[in-house]
Enzyme design. Structure first.
Site, PDB file in Angstrom:
ATOM      1  N   GLU A  44      -7.533 -12.048   3.707  1.00  0.00           N
ATOM      2  CA  GLU A  44      -7.649 -13.275   2.927  1.00  0.00           C
ATOM      3  C   GLU A  44      -8.961 -13.202   2.139  1.00  0.00           C
ATOM      4  O   GLU A  44     -10.043 -13.208   2.727  1.00  0.00           O
ATOM      5  CB  GLU A  44      -7.615 -14.489   3.858  1.00  0.00           C
ATOM      6  CG  GLU A  44      -7.921 -15.810   3.209  1.00  0.00           C
ATOM      7  CD  GLU A  44      -7.180 -16.045   1.898  1.00  0.00           C
ATOM      8  OE1 GLU A  44      -7.867 -16.333   0.896  1.00  0.00           O
ATOM      9  OE2 GLU A  44      -5.944 -15.934   1.866  1.00  0.00           O
ATOM     10  N   SER A  45      -8.859 -13.124   0.822  1.00  0.00           N
ATOM     11  CA  SER A  45     -10.049 -12.881  -0.011  1.00  0.00           C
ATOM     12  C   SER A  45     -11.103 -13.980   0.118  1.00  0.00           C
ATOM     13  O   SER A  45     -12.304 -13.696   0.092  1.00  0.00           O
ATOM     14  CB  SER A  45      -9.652 -12.708  -1.477  1.00  0.00           C
ATOM     15  OG  SER A  45      -8.975 -13.853  -1.971  1.00  0.00           O
ATOM     16  N   GLU A  60      -1.698   1.253   3.888  1.00  0.00           N
ATOM     17  CA  GLU A  60      -2.042   1.493   5.300  1.00  0.00           C
ATOM     18  C   GLU A  60      -0.895   1.141   6.250  1.00  0.00           C
ATOM     19  O   GLU A  60      -0.900   1.578   7.403  1.00  0.00           O
ATOM     20  CB  GLU A  60      -3.304   0.706   5.685  1.00  0.00           C
ATOM     21  CG  GLU A  60      -3.147  -0.791   5.848  1.00  0.00           C
ATOM     22  CD  GLU A  60      -3.141  -1.581   4.556  1.00  0.00           C
ATOM     23  OE1 GLU A  60      -3.110  -2.827   4.629  1.00  0.00           O
ATOM     24  OE2 GLU A  60      -3.164  -0.966   3.458  1.00  0.00           O
ATOM     25  N   ILE A  89       2.123  -8.104  -0.179  1.00  0.00           N
ATOM     26  CA  ILE A  89       2.044  -9.295   0.677  1.00  0.00           C
ATOM     27  C   ILE A  89       1.085 -10.287   0.029  1.00  0.00           C
ATOM     28  O   ILE A  89      -0.123 -10.054  -0.002  1.00  0.00           O
ATOM     29  CB  ILE A  89       1.566  -8.932   2.100  1.00  0.00           C
ATOM     30  CG1 ILE A  89       2.475  -7.869   2.727  1.00  0.00           C
ATOM     31  CG2 ILE A  89       1.502 -10.194   2.972  1.00  0.00           C
ATOM     32  CD1 ILE A  89       1.935  -7.287   4.016  1.00  0.00           C
ATOM     33  N   HIS A 146      -0.336  -2.448   0.075  1.00  0.00           N
ATOM     34  CA  HIS A 146      -0.910  -2.056   1.367  1.00  0.00           C
ATOM     35  C   HIS A 146      -0.420  -0.677   1.810  1.00  0.00           C
ATOM     36  O   HIS A 146       0.516  -0.580   2.611  1.00  0.00           O
ATOM     37  CB  HIS A 146      -0.512  -3.074   2.441  1.00  0.00           C
ATOM     38  CG  HIS A 146      -1.113  -4.421   2.284  1.00  0.00           C
ATOM     39  ND1 HIS A 146      -2.253  -4.811   2.939  1.00  0.00           N
ATOM     40  CD2 HIS A 146      -0.723  -5.488   1.545  1.00  0.00           C
ATOM     41  CE1 HIS A 146      -2.548  -6.059   2.617  1.00  0.00           C
ATOM     42  NE2 HIS A 146      -1.638  -6.492   1.774  1.00  0.00           N
ATOM     43  N   CYS A 153      -5.213  -4.943  -1.838  1.00  0.00           N
ATOM     44  CA  CYS A 153      -4.832  -6.355  -1.841  1.00  0.00           C
ATOM     45  C   CYS A 153      -6.060  -7.257  -1.970  1.00  0.00           C
ATOM     46  O   CYS A 153      -6.624  -7.348  -3.052  1.00  0.00           O
ATOM     47  CB  CYS A 153      -3.974  -6.690  -0.630  1.00  0.00           C
ATOM     48  SG  CYS A 153      -3.046  -8.234  -0.830  1.00  0.00           S
TER      49      CYS A 153
END
EC number: 4.3.3.6
Length: 198
Positions: A50-51, A179, A141, A177, A81
């Site tokens: 969450e930025s 990862e 996402i 993402h 992201c």
């Protein structure tokens, strides 16, 4: 540079997954939560999450200015992201006053948060990625996209008509993402950037 000393910003988000992906491609990843840990790494990966929360913690831990300074000095970085959002020079819809996402200006670009929609609008799809022989299976996402790039920024992948992977010098960013997919090619690219091979 086998064993590149790469930090993963470990304040919130997909930290464990990125540590594992970097290890799998021969890096020496370490979590970064303090100024001394930031100062000790050769490069930094900023994970998804969450930025606004990551920004709040960067302020609370007094890491925002040192991180911005390291980026200005040429430290290699990769953001996925939320990490892409933070690496931007301009964040559109940055969030509520006082808890807004903070631009670290690693890449000359304007990024729109949650551009593809809310959590329920998350999706997956294959995207062509410049320099890779096969498409990347991308997981989006609550993903951002890039709405403006500066003259020194290369677009590496697009989705829905917008850049979703970009690079400027030694700084790389994706709105998706890698990862979570098991495809390690983007992490390998970042390690090659750190090592001066890409």
């Amino acid at each position: 540079m086998s064993g590149a000393h790469i930090g993963v910003l470990a304040l919130q988000g997909d930290v464990r997954e990125h540590l594992a992906a970097l290890s799998a491609v021969g890096a020496d990843p370490v979590p970064v939560r303090r100024r001394s840990e930031l100062d000790a790494v050769d490069a930094l990966l900023i994970p998804g999450g969450e930025s606004t929360t990551i920004s709040h913690l960067l302020r609370e831990l007094e890491l925002a200015d040192p991180l911005r300074a390291r980026l200005a000095d040429g430290m290699p970085a990769y953001g996925s992201c939320a990490g892409m959002i933070l690496l931007a020079s301009e964040i559109l819809d940055a969030g509520a006053q006082g808890r807004a996402a903070i631009p670290l200006s690693g890449i000359d670009m304007a990024v729109r948060r949650n551009a593809f929609g809310r959590q329920v609008d998350s999706f997956e799809g294959d995207v062509d990625f410049e320099g890779l022989d096969e498409p990347v299976h991308a997981v989006f996402i609550r993903a951002p996209w890039v709405e403006r790039i500066g003259s020194g920024v290369a677009v590496l992948a697009e989705a829905a008509g917008h850049p979703v992977a970009v690079r400027q010098g030694r700084v790389l960013a994706t709105s998706f993402h890698p990862e979570v997919t098991g495809d390690r090619r983007i992490h390998r690219l970042f390690v090659d950037i750190v090592a001066g091979r890409a």
